[in-house]
Design an enzyme around this catalytic site. Structure first.
Site, PDB file in Angstrom:
ATOM      1  N   SER A 201       4.911  -3.961 -19.149  1.00  0.00           N
ATOM      2  CA  SER A 201       3.986  -4.839 -18.431  1.00  0.00           C
ATOM      3  C   SER A 201       2.623  -4.860 -19.143  1.00  0.00           C
ATOM      4  O   SER A 201       2.017  -5.921 -19.324  1.00  0.00           O
ATOM      5  CB  SER A 201       3.820  -4.336 -16.996  1.00  0.00           C
ATOM      6  OG  SER A 201       2.800  -5.036 -16.351  1.00  0.00           O
ATOM      7  N   TRP A 204       2.834  -6.814 -22.305  1.00  0.00           N
ATOM      8  CA  TRP A 204       2.912  -8.254 -22.030  1.00  0.00           C
ATOM      9  C   TRP A 204       1.500  -8.827 -21.835  1.00  0.00           C
ATOM     10  O   TRP A 204       1.213  -9.959 -22.245  1.00  0.00           O
ATOM     11  CB  TRP A 204       3.762  -8.503 -20.777  1.00  0.00           C
ATOM     12  CG  TRP A 204       3.790  -9.949 -20.375  1.00  0.00           C
ATOM     13  CD1 TRP A 204       4.558 -10.936 -20.918  1.00  0.00           C
ATOM     14  CD2 TRP A 204       2.986 -10.585 -19.377  1.00  0.00           C
ATOM     15  NE1 TRP A 204       4.295 -12.138 -20.323  1.00  0.00           N
ATOM     16  CE2 TRP A 204       3.334 -11.955 -19.365  1.00  0.00           C
ATOM     17  CE3 TRP A 204       2.020 -10.141 -18.480  1.00  0.00           C
ATOM     18  CZ2 TRP A 204       2.744 -12.863 -18.498  1.00  0.00           C
ATOM     19  CZ3 TRP A 204       1.435 -11.050 -17.619  1.00  0.00           C
ATOM     20  CH2 TRP A 204       1.795 -12.394 -17.640  1.00  0.00           C
ATOM     21  N   HIS A 205       0.615  -8.016 -21.241  1.00  0.00           N
ATOM     22  CA  HIS A 205      -0.747  -8.507 -21.010  1.00  0.00           C
ATOM     23  C   HIS A 205      -1.564  -8.597 -22.292  1.00  0.00           C
ATOM     24  O   HIS A 205      -2.544  -9.335 -22.352  1.00  0.00           O
ATOM     25  CB  HIS A 205      -1.471  -7.610 -19.995  1.00  0.00           C
ATOM     26  CG  HIS A 205      -1.058  -7.870 -18.580  1.00  0.00           C
ATOM     27  ND1 HIS A 205      -0.024  -7.208 -17.973  1.00  0.00           N
ATOM     28  CD2 HIS A 205      -1.524  -8.749 -17.655  1.00  0.00           C
ATOM     29  CE1 HIS A 205       0.117  -7.648 -16.732  1.00  0.00           C
ATOM     30  NE2 HIS A 205      -0.776  -8.590 -16.514  1.00  0.00           N
ATOM     31  N   GLY A 206      -1.225  -7.827 -23.300  1.00  0.00           N
ATOM     32  CA  GLY A 206      -1.973  -7.887 -24.552  1.00  0.00           C
ATOM     33  C   GLY A 206      -1.508  -6.813 -25.511  1.00  0.00           C
ATOM     34  O   GLY A 206      -0.886  -5.832 -25.108  1.00  0.00           O
ATOM     35  N   PHE A 362      -2.994 -14.641 -21.006  1.00  0.00           N
ATOM     36  CA  PHE A 362      -1.815 -13.784 -21.175  1.00  0.00           C
ATOM     37  C   PHE A 362      -0.557 -14.611 -21.417  1.00  0.00           C
ATOM     38  O   PHE A 362      -0.485 -15.758 -21.071  1.00  0.00           O
ATOM     39  CB  PHE A 362      -1.622 -12.885 -19.951  1.00  0.00           C
ATOM     40  CG  PHE A 362      -2.802 -11.980 -19.720  1.00  0.00           C
ATOM     41  CD1 PHE A 362      -3.324 -11.226 -20.754  1.00  0.00           C
ATOM     42  CD2 PHE A 362      -3.417 -11.921 -18.486  1.00  0.00           C
ATOM     43  CE1 PHE A 362      -4.427 -10.405 -20.545  1.00  0.00           C
ATOM     44  CE2 PHE A 362      -4.515 -11.109 -18.268  1.00  0.00           C
ATOM     45  CZ  PHE A 362      -5.016 -10.348 -19.306  1.00  0.00           C
TER      46      PHE A 362
END
Lengths: 362, 312
Positions: A201, A204-206, A362
């Protein structure tokens, strides 16, 4: 620097889940390429979700009847979303940004206030976008899943993830956590699955280490709550309140990494909270942060309103459904007032650089 | 059911529009203007700075008097020459603002020539910043259209220029009624100028735009036709880092225009002074002795304003 198209993270997840759903036979009906494109690029949610599920195709193929109440509800949701973004989030961010920029010379009380404000900023920004997206879809006759449900009323981090960015946590649960084995293979495996899911997770955000740290912290919180059930206990009101506060502090601590430009900055920010008590608070008034007094007062009043709405949401009362059945004069009066306030704030802040929706990156 | 909903929706949209109209009307009425402006954070837009600043100069150049020589230009020109106004009764000194652009300077000159049939000399003193300013967002609308529109001067410009102005500053930029409505309401003015800046951004490049070349040439032709001496002089600039390289880039563009043929010394006569003489990087300090040196250099280098007095 990697340049990606807007919403790349979101449609990547949609494409992955589509492939898996087709493979697992969850999508049975014949689909055209156009159906697929609509599913991936359905405009209200394309930038920042909510992530759609396979049942969207049923809605797509079903003949939709015009429903005035649903349409009205959709408009009210959009209006609430705009208020959350334009009045609330864009006001709070003016306080947050300087604090995260100049944290090395600020008093810890300001740093704590800034970190708390960021928690509310990200909530109003992202929840605002989600409400606009859900409302816009609703006006067109589509039901897309809700993304937020009073997350800061959560009594545990586990509960927080049932209430925050619901479509992403559901996606991660269905397409990462469960395929990894979920909680079926013993405690060690379960904990490692928690950890892996949240690290994914974060990634996925950065790509930065700060996002991985954010994900790791949430993974560790979940493991800790599982190991020490007292952290989730909500037997009495007192315990419930204490656990809600504890959850907020834990979540907010993780937000510091999420907001920081690098992992080192995040760590330095936290270090500054403990070491900067010799710095005076003098000179850091409303003026220093460039606060707009009118917007600040509005933000506070509306903040109370949103607190009440969230509390109702927490008690599973659908406030908007209750609002639209009120007498027309009240609904219209409230809507006109909110529109007027939006225009007022827009005029006041015109010329200042408006912040874009945070999740669009994102 | 759908029809009913649409009727209701129309009514609601009507109410929203009505509500906004009421706010705009309240912002136009003198009694409520200030309150609305305070509420919408638009008090800076109540005063019409460009009109307040420009109107006296427009009146000054239009006034029928015994003056025979004109000095026009941007704000640097104003800083340089205005302190010596009392010593030079023959000179009408009307240096104003870069926002006027070349068409604005042309209109100022026309107004002077129309009211001074005995005029003998026109001096246009521009910084190189003004030389590269055609249409621009920051001051263009406020300085080059609005004050001249109010004084019915825009007809002095050709249709192509007026069309370009509409393109740059909005379709109603040359319509007096519309401009007055926008100008009367601080919220409309703030919204308009911000929208203009956001959606119609014009970037000033280090090159001489066609409109500048065209109107300086027009000024020269007009003066030649009437037997009046016309001088184009460069205003002093601060000798900051990288400035000379930038000037060289602009000079290359200048040399490609007709201006190079008629005013070949504009760039050769560019005077650089120590940055300490320019507190804001652009405008020279008001120390009279420094100004005297600067003006004297302009006079000698351009062989103009020879009888312009710097002391008793």
């Amino acid at each position: 620097m990697i340049i990606l198209p807007v919403g790349a993270g979101f449609f990547t997840l949609q494409i992955i889940s589509f492939q898996i759903d087709v493979y697992q036979g969850k999508i049975k009906e014949p689909l055209s390429f156009l159906d697929y494109l609509v599913y991936i690029l359905f405009f209200p949610k394309v930038i920042s979700g909510p992530l759609l599920k396979a049942d969207f195709f049923e809605q797509l193929h079903k003949k939709r009847e015009f429903d005035p109440l649903k349409t009205e509800k959709g408009f009210i949701m959009m209006l609430f979303g705009y208020v959350q973004k334009i009045i609330m989030a864009d006001c709070i961010v003016r306080f947050v940004d300087p604090i995260f920029t100049y944290y090395q010379v600020l008093n810890p009380l300001l740093l704590i206030a800034g970190a708390m404000a960021y928690a509310f900023y990200i909530y109003f920004d992202f929840s605002g976008y989600s409400n606009i997206a859900i409302g816009a879809a609703m006006v067109m006759g589509f039901d897309i899943p809700k993304n937020f449900s009073a997350p800061y009323f959560s009594g545990s981090v586990k509960e927080f993830w049932r209430r925050w960015h619901i479509s992403l946590s559901t996606w991660l649960k269905e397409y990462v956590y469960i395929p990894l084995g979920g909680n079926r293979c013993g405690k060690v495996k379960k904990y490692s699955n928690y950890f892996i899911t949240f690290v994914i997770s974060g990634l996925w955000h950065g790509f930065g280490l700060q996002y991985i740290a954010w994900g790791m912290l949430h993974g560790l919180y979940q493991i800790a709550e599982d190991m020490f059930p007292v952290l989730k206990k909500q037997d009495s009101l007192m315990l419930r309140v204490l656990n809600t506060i504890r959850t907020f502090i834990f979540v907010d601590l993780a937000w510091i990494f999420f907001r920081s430009a690098t992992l080192t900055e995040g760590l330095l920010f936290i270090k500054s909270i403990f070491t900067h008590w010799n710095i005076s608070l003098k000179g850091f008034g409303i003026g220093f942060f460039g606060f707009d007094t009118v917007q600040l007062v509005l933000c506070m009043i509306l903040g109370i309103g949103f607190f009440i709405i969230d509390y109702c949401e927490y008690k599973e009362i659908d406030v908007i459904s209750k609002i639209i059945i009120l007498p027309k004069k009240i609904v219209w009066g409230m809507s006109l007032l909110l529109i007027l306030l939006i225009f007022l704030v827009m005029f006041r802040t015109m010329g200042l650089s408006a912040s874009s929706f945070i999740y669009s990156q994102f | 059911m759908k029809k009913m909903f649409l009727i209701q929706a129309e009514k609601f949209i009507g109410l929203v529009v009505l509500m906004l109209l009421v706010v705009i009307i309240l912002s136009e009425i003198p009694l409520t203007k200030r309150a609305v402006a305070r509420l919408t954070n638009t008090t800076d837009y109540i005063e019409n700075a460009s009109m307040t600043e420009m109107q006296p100069f427009i009146e000054k150049v239009s006034e029928k008097d015994e003056k025979t020589k004109l000095i026009i230009g941007d704000s640097v020109c104003s800083r340089l020459f205005l302190p010596f106004e009392e010593l030079n009764p023959d000179y009408c000194i009307a240096g104003t603002n870069r926002g006027l652009g070349a068409p604005g300077q042309y209109m100022m000159m026309k107004l002077f020539l129309d009211s001074h049939p005995n005029a003998t000399e026109v001096n246009l003193v521009l910084t190189t910043n003004s030389m590269i300013t055609g249409y621009e967002n920051l001051y263009g609308y406020q300085y080059s259209t609005q004050p001249f529109l109010e004084n019915d001067c825009l007809d002095m410009l050709d249709e192509e220029t007026r069309r370009d102005m509409r393109k740059a500053y909005g379709f109603f930029a040359t319509n007096k009624t519309m401009v007055r409505i926008v100008d009367g309401s601080p919220i409309l003015k703030k919204a308009y100028l911000n929208l203009l800046n956001r959606y119609n951004a014009i970037y000033v490049l280090p090159a001489v735009p066609d409109v500048v070349e065209k109107y300086i040439m027009k000024m020269k032709e007009e003066c030649d036709r009437k037997g009046i001496a016309f001088h184009l002089a460069s205003a002093p600039i601060s000798d900051t880092e990288g400035r000379k390289e930038l000037e060289e880039t602009i000079a290359e563009s200048y040399r490609e225009t007709d201006l190079q043929t008629y005013f070949p010394n504009y760039y050769d006569n560019l005077f650089y002074y120590s940055p300490e003489h320019f507190p804001d990087g652009i405008h020279p300090i008001t120390d009279i002795e420094t100004l005297k040196v600067m003006v004297e250099n302009i006079k000698c280098a351009n062989n103009c304003m020879m009888d312009f007095r710097l002391s008793d």
